[in-house]
Design a protein around this motif. Sequence first.
Motif, PDB file in Angstrom:
ATOM      1  N   PHE A 208       0.802  -1.225   0.000  1.00 49.95           N
ATOM      2  CA  PHE A 208       0.000   0.000   0.000  1.00 49.95           C
ATOM      3  C   PHE A 208       0.836   1.277   0.000  1.00 49.95           C
ATOM      4  N   ASP A 209       2.175   1.141  -0.003  1.00 51.25           N
ATOM      5  CA  ASP A 209       3.031   2.308  -0.254  1.00 51.25           C
ATOM      6  C   ASP A 209       3.205   2.546  -1.747  1.00 51.25           C
ATOM      7  N   CYS A 210       2.755   1.588  -2.566  1.00 54.44           N
ATOM      8  CA  CYS A 210       3.039   1.609  -3.999  1.00 54.44           C
ATOM      9  C   CYS A 210       1.795   1.962  -4.803  1.00 54.44           C
ATOM     10  N   CYS A 211       1.991   2.727  -5.880  1.00 55.44           N
ATOM     11  CA  CYS A 211       0.881   2.999  -6.783  1.00 55.44           C
ATOM     12  C   CYS A 211       0.549   1.717  -7.552  1.00 55.44           C
ATOM     13  N   PRO A 212      -0.668   1.642  -8.066  1.00 59.80           N
ATOM     14  CA  PRO A 212      -1.057   0.441  -8.813  1.00 59.80           C
ATOM     15  C   PRO A 212      -0.598   0.504 -10.275  1.00 59.80           C
ATOM     16  N   PHE A 213      -0.669  -0.635 -10.958  1.00 60.69           N
ATOM     17  CA  PHE A 213      -0.625  -0.665 -12.416  1.00 60.69           C
ATOM     18  C   PHE A 213      -2.004  -0.226 -12.894  1.00 60.69           C
ATOM     19  N   SER A 214      -2.074   0.783 -13.747  1.00 61.36           N
ATOM     20  CA  SER A 214      -3.375   1.307 -14.188  1.00 61.36           C
ATOM     21  C   SER A 214      -3.407   1.475 -15.698  1.00 61.36           C
ATOM     22  N   ASP A 215      -4.617   1.521 -16.229  1.00 63.62           N
ATOM     23  CA  ASP A 215      -4.866   1.899 -17.624  1.00 63.62           C
ATOM     24  C   ASP A 215      -5.577   3.252 -17.615  1.00 63.62           C
ATOM     25  N   GLY A 216      -5.342   4.067 -18.641  1.00 64.53           N
ATOM     26  CA  GLY A 216      -6.068   5.324 -18.703  1.00 64.53           C
ATOM     27  C   GLY A 216      -5.461   6.304 -19.691  1.00 64.53           C
ATOM     28  N   ALA A 217      -6.158   7.418 -19.867  1.00 63.88           N
ATOM     29  CA  ALA A 217      -5.710   8.472 -20.782  1.00 63.88           C
ATOM     30  C   ALA A 217      -6.109   9.829 -20.219  1.00 63.88           C
ATOM     31  N   ALA A 218      -5.349  10.851 -20.611  1.00 66.40           N
ATOM     32  CA  ALA A 218      -5.645  12.229 -20.204  1.00 66.40           C
ATOM     33  C   ALA A 218      -5.303  13.146 -21.365  1.00 66.40           C
ATOM     34  N   ALA A 219      -6.023  14.264 -21.475  1.00 65.79           N
ATOM     35  CA  ALA A 219      -5.805  15.188 -22.596  1.00 65.79           C
ATOM     36  C   ALA A 219      -6.061  16.623 -22.166  1.00 65.79           C
ATOM     37  N   ALA A 220      -5.408  17.550 -22.858  1.00 66.36           N
ATOM     38  CA  ALA A 220      -5.620  18.976 -22.614  1.00 66.36           C
ATOM     39  C   ALA A 220      -5.480  19.722 -23.935  1.00 66.36           C
ATOM     40  N   ILE A 221      -6.225  20.806 -24.058  1.00 69.89           N
ATOM     41  CA  ILE A 221      -6.104  21.691 -25.212  1.00 69.89           C
ATOM     42  C   ILE A 221      -5.317  22.923 -24.763  1.00 69.89           C
ATOM     43  N   VAL A 222      -4.231  23.198 -25.475  1.00 70.91           N
ATOM     44  CA  VAL A 222      -3.342  24.301 -25.119  1.00 70.91           C
ATOM     45  C   VAL A 222      -3.352  25.330 -26.244  1.00 70.91           C
ATOM     46  N   THR A 223      -3.521  26.578 -25.877  1.00 70.91           N
ATOM     47  CA  THR A 223      -3.477  27.651 -26.876  1.00 70.91           C
ATOM     48  C   THR A 223      -2.618  28.794 -26.328  1.00 70.91           C
ATOM     49  N   SER A 224      -2.339  29.770 -27.149  1.00 67.23           N
ATOM     50  CA  SER A 224      -1.459  30.840 -26.695  1.00 67.23           C
ATOM     51  C   SER A 224      -2.172  31.701 -25.654  1.00 67.23           C
ATOM     52  N   ALA A 225      -1.375  32.341 -24.813  1.00 59.73           N
ATOM     53  CA  ALA A 225      -1.941  33.180 -23.761  1.00 59.73           C
ATOM     54  C   ALA A 225      -2.820  34.280 -24.363  1.00 59.73           C
ATOM     55  N   ASP A 226      -2.462  34.744 -25.556  1.00 58.05           N
ATOM     56  CA  ASP A 226      -3.218  35.826 -26.196  1.00 58.05           C
ATOM     57  C   ASP A 226      -4.614  35.399 -26.626  1.00 58.05           C
ATOM     58  N   THR A 227      -4.717  34.157 -27.113  1.00 63.49           N
ATOM     59  CA  THR A 227      -6.002  33.712 -27.667  1.00 63.49           C
ATOM     60  C   THR A 227      -6.840  32.930 -26.672  1.00 63.49           C
ATOM     61  N   GLY A 228      -6.288  32.656 -25.491  1.00 60.52           N
ATOM     62  CA  GLY A 228      -6.976  31.808 -24.517  1.00 60.52           C
ATOM     63  C   GLY A 228      -8.381  32.285 -24.195  1.00 60.52           C
ATOM     64  N   ALA A 229      -8.570  33.589 -24.099  1.00 60.71           N
ATOM     65  CA  ALA A 229      -9.862  34.124 -23.675  1.00 60.71           C
ATOM     66  C   ALA A 229     -10.921  34.061 -24.772  1.00 60.71           C
ATOM     67  N   SER A 230     -10.517  33.741 -26.013  1.00 62.32           N
ATOM     68  CA  SER A 230     -11.474  33.772 -27.122  1.00 62.32           C
ATOM     69  C   SER A 230     -12.213  32.445 -27.290  1.00 62.32           C
ATOM     70  N   PHE A 231     -11.903  31.447 -26.463  1.00 60.53           N
ATOM     71  CA  PHE A 231     -12.583  30.160 -26.546  1.00 60.53           C
ATOM     72  C   PHE A 231     -13.634  30.037 -25.448  1.00 60.53           C
ATOM     73  N   ASP A 232     -14.576  29.093 -25.656  1.00 60.62           N
ATOM     74  CA  ASP A 232     -15.616  28.878 -24.658  1.00 60.62           C
ATOM     75  C   ASP A 232     -15.043  28.346 -23.355  1.00 60.62           C
ATOM     76  N   GLY A 233     -14.016  27.506 -23.475  1.00 56.56           N
ATOM     77  CA  GLY A 233     -13.449  26.871 -22.283  1.00 56.56           C
ATOM     78  C   GLY A 233     -12.816  27.913 -21.366  1.00 56.56           C
ATOM     79  N   ASP A 234     -13.044  27.731 -20.069  1.00 58.33           N
ATOM     80  CA  ASP A 234     -12.515  28.638 -19.052  1.00 58.33           C
ATOM     81  C   ASP A 234     -11.006  28.415 -18.973  1.00 58.33           C
ATOM     82  N   GLY A 235     -10.214  29.390 -19.398  1.00 62.42           N
ATOM     83  CA  GLY A 235      -8.770  29.192 -19.511  1.00 62.42           C
ATOM     84  C   GLY A 235      -8.046  29.267 -18.179  1.00 62.42           C
ATOM     85  N   VAL A 236      -6.990  28.461 -18.074  1.00 65.14           N
ATOM     86  CA  VAL A 236      -6.096  28.504 -16.911  1.00 65.14           C
ATOM     87  C   VAL A 236      -4.690  28.753 -17.442  1.00 65.14           C
TER      88      VAL A 236
END
Lengths: 389, 139
Positions: A208-236
Amino acid sequence: MPRASVIGVGMTPFGVHEATLPELFAEAAFPAFDDAGISAGEIDALYFGNAMGGQTENDTHLAPTLTSHVGLAGVPAQRFEDACATSSNAFKHAVEAVEAGLHDTVLVGGVERCTPETGLGTGAMTRIFASASHRQYEQPSGLTFPGVFALLTKRHMYEHGTTDEQLAHVAVKNHANGTLNPRAHFGRDVTTDDVLDSPTVADPFHLFDCCPFSDGAAAAIVTSADTGASFDGDGVAVTGIGHATDVVPLADKTHPSTTQAARDAAAEAYEQADTDGTVMDLAEVHDCFTGAEVMASEALGLVETGDGGPAAAEGRTSLEGEIPINPSGGLKAKGHPIGATGVAQIVELTEHLRGEANDRQVDDATKGVAHNLGGDAATTVVTVMEAGT
Amino acid sequence: MSETEEVERSSDDGDGDDRLTYREWAAALREGTLLGQECSKCGHVTAAPKAACAQCGDREISTTKLDTEGEVHSVTTIAVPPERFEGDYQVALVDLGAGRVLARIDGGRETVEIGDRVQFTNAMEADGHPAPVFEPTEG
């Protein structure tokens, strides 16, 4: 000054998946498209991470396979491999590409399958993971990845007095956070006794000190700081990314338990963002093993060097503590599909900085840091993100 | 701690210089000699031969014979081994005065602890690659 903006995120639950690598990737990528409010035609490139598909599933040259699968055929697509830091390195290059004006908006993501769904058992997968240690000078001894971090952690215990119980508290905390994360591989609490009574994998680490073997995927959409505010998604905003390496093999690192690459990467990221570890509101760190979280918390300046164990035991790094570490449950409870882990940390930071993390939301979070480590602590990527574009 | 010493050896690997190769390091290890490299510029000693110094980048690195006795820097007992290995066994980082080496410890679990003195004994083989084996120093 933001370097780029994350405008959409998505990820699969981490756990056991029958779905193929392209199918899993789509389950993360499409929610990210929808979150950003963009269509495939607006995406200019793919920056992709997969660490071991060639060894585990006889599946390589995945980047164009995935672009074809999710409707992006034709865009430039590249795959990164840096052991467990695979997709944070893809993320770094995605940020640099939009910052430099090479592309306007890109998809970054990672996918991996590590469970017996691959057809491989614990021994075979342990051998494949060990391929990230030195082929000539480490693998022949029978060193494993739990063993690599056990060597670092045992030395940390010797130098700083870190105890088995303090390590167990890291697991207890991350399991507790995992119960609040519907995407976590493990959604149940454990006690320190559960951890200390579980079988030894490589001392001081129990199962229980060890992480498990897992399956999975993750994704993000990255845009320039200048154009970030022009999309619907709330930019970080992405305000800093540091990336450093340390000497391989382990024996040649000047002071192994220092995890120097993490300190160098953190210093670089904090300098870009004009900030430091003491003012972070939350951190997602690479807790492949409990001892790795202790060392990461110190290397990132979230706690003093040597204080990582006591900080966990005293609740200072819990969700209600001074500096919540791994509100997602971390690799320990959320799971660790190797090539997806780095971007999954970005997903978690993005949700907290938007105020969308539901039951595990860190209150009033405005600054967060992610720490993704690869190999024998030889690669570390540290990312600072801040609320707003 | 004793001084590392220069080692004479053949340079018939055809690469046009006398830099210690993995093949030579492995052959020496199998014959009971633990070789390393010492950087002529910064003095860094490694038990894992490279094409340049890992600390300063200098290419002037000479072959040295490493100490055969040292102190355990860190150690773990591996209870869940990779395929093709049988547990339990200990793997340790051993400080050799000059240089540090990753080694198998002869014996089962909990044979040595951090700070214990250990000495080089021989090489073990895995997948056609040798690894150094150390054991506790008597007395």
